[in-house]
Structures are given as C-alpha cells and as structure tokens.
Design a protein around this motif. Structure first.
Motif, short mmCIF file in Angstrom:
data_model
loop_
_atom_site.label_atom_id
_atom_site.label_comp_id
_atom_site.label_asym_id
_atom_site.label_seq_id
_atom_site.Cartn_x
_atom_site.Cartn_y
_atom_site.Cartn_z
N PHE A 443 0.86 -1.18 0.00
CA PHE A 443 0.00 0.00 0.00
C PHE A 443 0.90 1.22 0.00
CE2 PHE A 443 -2.29 -3.44 2.10
CZ PHE A 443 -3.45 -3.46 1.33
N ILE A 444 0.72 2.06 -1.02
CA ILE A 444 1.59 3.22 -1.20
C ILE A 444 0.80 4.49 -0.90
CG2 ILE A 444 3.08 4.50 -2.78
CD1 ILE A 444 3.39 1.94 -4.41
N TYR A 445 1.35 5.31 -0.01
CA TYR A 445 0.82 6.65 0.23
C TYR A 445 1.71 7.63 -0.53
CZ TYR A 445 -1.19 10.72 2.53
OH TYR A 445 -1.83 11.93 2.77
N ASP A 446 1.11 8.37 -1.48
CA ASP A 446 1.86 9.31 -2.32
C ASP A 446 1.19 10.68 -2.22
OD1 ASP A 446 3.11 10.79 -4.29
OD2 ASP A 446 3.07 9.19 -5.79
N SER A 447 1.92 11.64 -1.69
CA SER A 447 1.35 12.99 -1.52
C SER A 447 1.35 13.81 -2.81
CB SER A 447 2.11 13.76 -0.43
OG SER A 447 3.43 14.06 -0.88
N ASN A 448 1.72 13.19 -3.91
CA ASN A 448 1.68 13.86 -5.23
C ASN A 448 2.42 15.20 -5.19
OD1 ASN A 448 1.02 14.20 -7.92
ND2 ASN A 448 -0.97 15.15 -7.47
N ASN A 449 3.69 15.08 -4.90
CA ASN A 449 4.56 16.28 -4.84
C ASN A 449 4.06 17.30 -3.84
OD1 ASN A 449 6.40 15.36 -6.89
ND2 ASN A 449 4.85 15.90 -8.43
N ALA A 450 3.69 16.80 -2.66
CA ALA A 450 3.27 17.64 -1.54
C ALA A 450 2.04 18.48 -1.84
CB ALA A 450 4.43 18.54 -1.09
N THR A 451 1.07 17.88 -2.56
CA THR A 451 -0.19 18.58 -2.84
C THR A 451 -1.40 17.88 -2.21
OG1 THR A 451 -0.51 17.38 -4.93
CG2 THR A 451 0.67 19.49 -5.02
N VAL A 452 -1.22 16.63 -1.77
CA VAL A 452 -2.32 15.86 -1.17
C VAL A 452 -1.93 15.46 0.24
CG1 VAL A 452 -3.71 13.76 -1.31
CG2 VAL A 452 -3.08 14.98 -3.40
N SER A 453 -2.85 15.70 1.20
CA SER A 453 -2.53 15.39 2.60
C SER A 453 -3.61 14.57 3.29
CB SER A 453 -2.31 16.68 3.39
OG SER A 453 -3.48 17.50 3.34
N THR A 454 -4.54 14.00 2.52
CA THR A 454 -5.61 13.19 3.09
C THR A 454 -5.06 12.18 4.09
OG1 THR A 454 -6.83 13.33 1.00
CG2 THR A 454 -7.50 11.60 2.53
N THR A 455 -5.67 12.11 5.27
CA THR A 455 -5.29 11.09 6.24
C THR A 455 -5.96 9.77 5.88
OG1 THR A 455 -5.01 12.71 8.02
CG2 THR A 455 -5.33 10.42 8.67
N ILE A 456 -5.17 8.72 5.75
CA ILE A 456 -5.66 7.39 5.43
C ILE A 456 -5.40 6.46 6.60
CG2 ILE A 456 -5.39 5.37 3.94
CD1 ILE A 456 -6.74 7.62 2.48
N ASP A 457 -6.45 5.85 7.13
CA ASP A 457 -6.32 4.83 8.16
C ASP A 457 -6.71 3.48 7.57
OD1 ASP A 457 -5.60 6.77 9.93
OD2 ASP A 457 -7.48 6.81 11.04
N LEU A 458 -5.75 2.62 7.41
CA LEU A 458 -6.00 1.26 6.92
C LEU A 458 -6.28 0.39 8.13
CD1 LEU A 458 -6.03 -0.74 4.53
CD2 LEU A 458 -3.54 -0.98 4.84
N GLY A 459 -7.56 0.01 8.31
CA GLY A 459 -7.94 -0.66 9.54
C GLY A 459 -7.95 -2.17 9.48
N ASN A 460 -8.12 -2.72 8.28
CA ASN A 460 -8.18 -4.16 8.16
C ASN A 460 -7.88 -4.57 6.74
OD1 ASN A 460 -9.46 -6.95 7.89
ND2 ASN A 460 -9.73 -6.58 10.08
#
Length: 467
Positions: A443-460
């Motif tokens: 699972f990759i979290y990519d802020s798209n060159n520091a433009t996206v900051s959505t918090t993602i909680d992967l719970g299961n």
C-alpha cells in the motif's frame, strides 16, 4: 325556571352535537385557520430567484459579501416552502424554491433560497408546500453555511428576521402545493440544486453506518449533527446525510434496506462538503431488503487477515521520497496503519510503502481482497495498492515489479473532507485471481509532490477464498 333549565339543556346538547360534528374518526387535529387571499398588487413588482442570486453575485464582484435592495422600487418573489422544522431537524429557518416540482419556470430556472427567521416552530405558520411571497426591500442576500440566504442586514453581517417583523416580509398565500422533488444522480448535484428538494434513487446507507452507528444522530460522537454516508448502488457515488442531534428521530435506527430518499440538498455548517437534510424519517424509503452490498463475507474463507492490533509487526515500511512514513495508531478499540502527509502545519513530500508479509497464493484458488479504510481532511486520493512476485524483503521496492490492484474499489470509497468520524468503509472485492506463487501486497501513500494530505487509516486487510 323550568323553561330556563330546558333551554340550558337544549343549548348543551346542541353544543355537544356541534363539537362532535367537527371530529371525524377520532381525529382531534386543530382545523387550519383559513389563509386570506393576497392582494399582490400591493407588493410591488414580481422578480425572480435568478435576479436575487444575481444581486448577491454583483455584490461579490464589487468586493461585498451581501447584496441589498435598499434603493429599489418595491420588489417581491414567489416561492414554495420545502422544509419543515416539525421534527427539529431544521431550526429557525425556512427553505423555499421557485417551483413546486422539478421543472424550471419560463423566466426563472429552478433554484432555492434559505430564509433565516428568529422564531421556533416556524412550520406552524409556513407549512410544507405553502406558497409564499417574499418582499425584498429591507432584506439582504448573502451566504450562510455555504448556501444562499435571505435575512436582515445587521451592521455588515446577515442577520435573522425577528419575531415582530417576519410576517411582514414573508406572506402566506392560501395555496399549498404538492412538492415533487427533482430526481437527480448524486454526481450530478450542483450549486443550482442547493436549498431545493431532491430525490436520490437506488441508494442505501453504507454497511459500516448500519453496523457501527445505526442511528441518525444518536451517538456520543455526534456533537451537534450526525453524519451518515449514503451510497448510490449503481455508480458507487456517495453523499452525507446530516441530522441534527436535536431532531426527534436522532436515535431512530437507520433504514437497513435500499430505495430512494427525498431531502434538501445543502452544505454542512462549516461549508466543507455537500449534505442532504431530511424533514422526517418518512423521507427515507429504503424498504427494499435486497441491499447492493458487494459481497457476503460468509460465502468466503478468510485466508489472511491483518487488523493491526499488534502494530505493524510483520510488515515493512519503506520511503522512496520524504521522511514521513506509515505508522501504527489506535483510537478506542480501533487499530490501524495511518498515512498522512500533513506535518508541522503543511503538506510534505511523502511516498511511503507499507508492504505485507509474503503470502502463498497457490494454497487456495480465486483469492479476493477486502480493505477497511477510514479517511479525514480529504483533498485528494493518495492511496494505491499493488502486488509483486519478485520483491526482496528489506530492499528498495522501486527495484521490483509491481502490478496495481483495487484502483476502482479504493476510489469508490466515500471521501470525508471533515474531521475524523471513525467510520471505516469497506471496499468491494479486489480481484486477486491473477496472483500466483508467493507474493506481497503493498500500500503506497503518495502525496503527489506535496499537494495531497488526506489522512488514510487502513484498519483491516482480508484476503478471502470462496468456500
């Protein structure tokens, strides 16, 4: 004396007959007082909702937040009440639209306006469907909670109409129309639909709302309003139902089936996201028991499950850009792996990989994956998922071959642009039938060159195989 007693008795009997004649089938509802006809010639010149909206837009163009009719000749608009505060879900306001149905008027496209009135139980006077005339001179138009609103100019702000004056500005007509909502897809809702009654079809509350909260606004976490996600079955598009914690039905269980819902289209109090607001629970017609949930977990064997109660044990975290990484967290009884590119008050560069242990995909057939994810402060889609057969543990994942999985299922999840609601939404089945041999999931979290900051909680994370 006998005559007087007889007359008194006769009068009493007649009175009882008259009272009884007003009551039919044990219905003791107070009869509605007749509303007199309105002499519209005394109101001035009729104008349109479009002109009211233009007055606000012109003021905005000139650097003002509020438009007024201070120097105009007498003007008025005609509208129909589509809100009701009878159940407590609306407060000190009425919402009117210029047409009682989904059709545009010849000279005025279908629009709605909110009117702020400092009176409770205002629907006792302006009942649902009531035609009204609104005198504009002395009023002002601006935005309140993100929607167009009529009120009084109080200093340089938009204030409420007071109890002593509101009936002089908003005048009832004898007509009470049948309101027919506009049937519209969630994805097609726009500013033109705000403050109007709309109908969403083929919809249901998402499964996690039914399982975790199961009330309109009766949970301890619902401070002023409860927010519950509604999904369209065909498109997967979602919208939030907002319910006041003062509503009579706040603790009612959510309708478990699917169907249609008629509600006012609006914005939340902070003007952060679109919402629907219902007049009463009868507006939710989710009576079809055949929900459109993507699958039944009971039809599968769970061959792998990670709920992160032991943190990230057995998983690898590797950053290919930036220093902000996935980390383990918990809130109450919820455990998760969290990714967020918001740090120190700003968005940072972040490409962080969360890589599973190696799994044997030859041990069973036709595997599927299901994810439970919660998000907050959504301003983009930073999460993607992949699998690899040639990743070497502990190495740079950029050197391995990765194949994306679950793109549609992840993007179909609701977006929470507000604060944490602790609602984990479940994806549909992510197809893993093409995966063979030993493989890892990343699972990759990519802020798209520091433009996206959505918090993602992967719970299961569950990997399933059909029984």
């Amino acid at each position: 004396m006998k005559i007087n007693k007889f007359l008194a008795l006769a009068f009493g009997l007649v009175t009882m007959l008259l009272v009884n004649s007003c009551v039919e089938d044990d219905d003791y509802t107070v009869p509605e007082v007749l509303v007199p006809a309105v002499d519209i010639s005394t109101l001035g010149t009729r104008t349109t909702f479009a002109s009211v909206i233009s007055r606000f837009e012109d003021a905005e163009a000139n650097g003002d937040d509020i438009g007024t009719w201070e120097f105009d000749a007498p003007l008025y608009i005609e509208g129909y009440v589509v809100s009701s505060d009878a159940t407590g879900n609306f407060f000190e306001e009425i919402l009117i639209q210029n047409s009682p149905d989904e059709n545009d008027l010849a000279d005025d496209p279908r629009r709605g306006l909110r009117i702020e009135i400092n009176v409770r139980d205002v629907s006792n006077f302006y009942n649902y469907g009531r035609k009204v005339y609104v005198k504009l001179n002395g009023l002002a138009v601006g935005e309140s909670s993100g929607v167009l609103t009529l009120g009084k100019l109080t200093g340089d702000a938009l204030g409420q109409l007071e109890a002593f004056e509101y009936k002089d500005f908003v005048i009832r007509d004898p007509e009470v129309a049948t309101i027919i909502p506009k049937t519209v897809a969630i994805s097609d809702l726009s500013e033109q639909d705000e403050n109007t009654l709309v109908k969403i079809t083929d919809a249901q509350f998402i499964k996690s709302a039914i399982e975790n909260t199961n009330s309109y606004a009766g949970e301890a976490s619902d401070s002023f309003d409860g927010f519950r996600t509604i999904k369209n079955c065909e498109s997967g598009a979602t919208i939030t139902l907002q319910t006041s914690t003062f509503a009579d039905f706040k603790s009612f269980p959510l309708a478990p089936g699917k169907g249609d819902i008629s509600a006012i289209f609006s914005r939340d109090f902070g003007d952060d996201f679109n919402v629907l607001v219902i007049n009463n629970v009868e507006s939710v017609n989710f009576t079809n028991e055949e929900r459109c949930d993507p699958f039944d977990i009971n039809d599968f064997d769970i061959v792998f499950e990670e709920d992160f109660t032991d943190g990230l044990t057995g998983w690898e975290v590797f950053n290919t850009s930036g220093s902000t990484s996935w980390f383990a967290g918990d809130f109450g009884s919820d455990f998760y792996a969290r990714g967020s590119a918001f740090s120190g008050g700003s968005i940072v560069q972040m490409v962080s990989w969360l890589i599973s242990p190696s799994l044997n995909f030859d041990a069973q057939d036709d595997e599927q994956m299901v994810l439970q994810i919660a998000d907050a402060f959504s301003n983009g889609a930073p999460l993607t998922a992949y699998y690899s057969n040639d990743y070497v543990a502990g190495s740079n994942p950029s050197a391995a071959t990765w194949i994306e999985i679950g793109a549609d299922e992840i993007l179909a999840l609701p977006e929470n642009t507000g604060f944490f609601d602790n609602e984990f939404d479940e994806t549909g089945l992510v197809d893993l039938t093409a995966v063979t041999g030993n493989a890892v999931i990343a699972f990759i979290y990519d802020s798209n060159n520091a433009t996206v900051s959505t918090t993602i909680d992967l719970g299961n994370v569950k990997i399933l195989s059909p029984q």
